[in-house]
Write a protein that holds these residues in place. Structure first.
Motif: not given
Length: 418
Positions: A233-239, A241-243
């Motif tokens: 589960r990835f952060p819901a941020t622009e970085p 989404l890039h990750l």
């Protein structure tokens, strides 16, 4: 378990597997896998939409609202951690891990040529570094020209079987994020709390959702180890989404897809229908009882061990028995592993496999081998109201106690007369 150098104590690159539950498979789960066995289509890298939706539901029920664009699935947590490390620790960046830590964390950074620094954990729990030791390690690494960017931690820990208290986790997360580190939280064992009503477990992603990626290997509580599958589960941020996109690129390059029949099983267990949750709860209670009994035997024999709070293992320090162990040729963790594996007739992974010093006499003992030697015996453990009184479990615990008593008696003979 394979060693790099069977004649000496070279670097350990092949760690022990996750402790399995040792139990027969859930019939409903095998039916799902069998029904999908005819599928020959390749799963999309990162997981099909239905699987991603199931993962979103899994995390949302745990207080982490999630949408499919935040999720990726892979054939086991090692594949996801390899991709995450490659994406986050670029250009010679350094990786920080607790000491001790899960056996599979550090090797993936080393495969990529990334330096790995172990940070001490506090006395009360493992898995989460002491915040002051973390700050000092970051300072020292930077002073030496390093570039620490990634911290891997685990609130419910392998190998120590402890759960980090929320106040410690909060201080460590704050220290890490203040220093600009991204955190990967391994939550493989979060659903295996021995006393869930008395133990508070918080995810670092609840504290700093913008800086934490969560990885969960489903072999912890939902799938057998032989069906490799994990979700991130990835952060819901622009970085974030890039990750997520970068990790998918790396998984694609690796061809790291979940097999179609296993993917069907993954979607089923992540939805957590009643058969899955009931089996999980029964399994956790069983292993909690066995772990408590094993811990009592270890402490009575003079060993040092924190009371297990999660998982299917106990982490033991046999330093008080160093002299009799040395007399039997066990002067370090590898020799202790060899001795106890032979004497106990079950795996006893040395602490050096988890980043502890080779000279420290520590081992991780799994509870699964104590449940019996056949499927029938292990299945009986699931239905018995008193599993510790079953003859095969009782014999296994007596055998463990006998080996430890022999070591304790040897230690007492080594004590000088008063």
């Amino acid at each position: 378990m394979r060693r790099t150098d069977p004649e000496g104590h070279g670097p350990v690159r092949y760690g022990p597997p996750l402790p399995g539950d040792g139990l027969p498979l859930l019939p409903e789960l095998t039916a799902v896998l069998a029904a999908a066995a005819h599928r020959s289509d390749a799963q999309p890298v990162g997981g099909a939409p239905a699987l991603l939706e199931a993962a979103c539901g899994y995390w949302t029920r745990r207080g982490l609202p999630t949408v499919p664009d935040q999720v990726a699935a892979g054939p086991g947590a090692p594949a996801l951690l390899l991709a995450l490390t490659a994406a986050l620790a670029t250009d010679g960046a350094d990786v920080l891990v607790p000491r001790p830590c899960a056996a599979w964390w550090a090797p993936y950074a080393r495969i990529l040529g990334r330096p790995v620094y172990h940070v001490p954990t506090p006395a009360e729990s493992g898995g989460v570094p002491d915040p002051y030791a973390l700050l000092e390690t970051v300072r020292r690494v930077r002073a030496e020209g390093g570039d620490p960017r990634l911290l891997v931690l685990s609130v419910a820990d392998d190998p120590t079987a402890t759960v980090a208290p929320p106040e410690l986790l909060h201080e460590t997360v704050e220290a890490a994020t203040t220093e600009g580190l991204h955190l990967v939280s391994d939550e493989t064992w979060r659903d295996t709390l021995h006393h869930p009503h008395d133990t508070v477990l918080l995810s670092p992603a609840e504290m700093r959702p913008d800086r934490v990626t969560v990885v969960t290997d489903l072999a912890g509580s939902l799938l057998p180890p032989g069906w490799p599958a994990a979700v991130a589960r990835f952060p819901a941020t622009e970085p974030g989404l890039h990750l997520h996109a970068r990790v998918l690129d790396i998984l694609t390059a690796l061809g790291a897809r979940i097999a179609a029949p296993v993917a069907a099983a993954v979607g089923y267990v992540l939805d957590e229908p009643p058969p899955v949750t009931e089996r999980r709860e029964t399994t956790v209670r069983l292993h909690a009882r066995v772990a408590a009994a094993a811990h009592a035997a270890l402490v009575a024999a003079g060993a040092l061990a924190r009371p297990p709070q999660a998982g299917r293992h106990v982490y033991v320090d046999l330093a008080p028995l160093r002299e009799p162990l040395a007399a039997q040729g066990a002067g370090d963790a590898q020799e202790l592993e060899d001795l106890l594996t032979t004497r106990l007739g079950m795996p006893a992974a040395g602490g050096h496999r988890f980043g502890d010093d080779l000279g420290a006499l520590r081992v991780r003992l799994a509870t699964g081998p104590l449940l019996g030697g056949t499927d029938e015996e292990r299945a009986e453990c699931l239905t018995s109201p008193a599993p510790l009184e079953l003859p095969h479990v009782h014999r296994a615990l007596i055998s463990l106690t006998s080996v430890l008593d022999d070591l304790r008696d040897e230690a007492q003979r080594w004590e000088p007369p008063r």
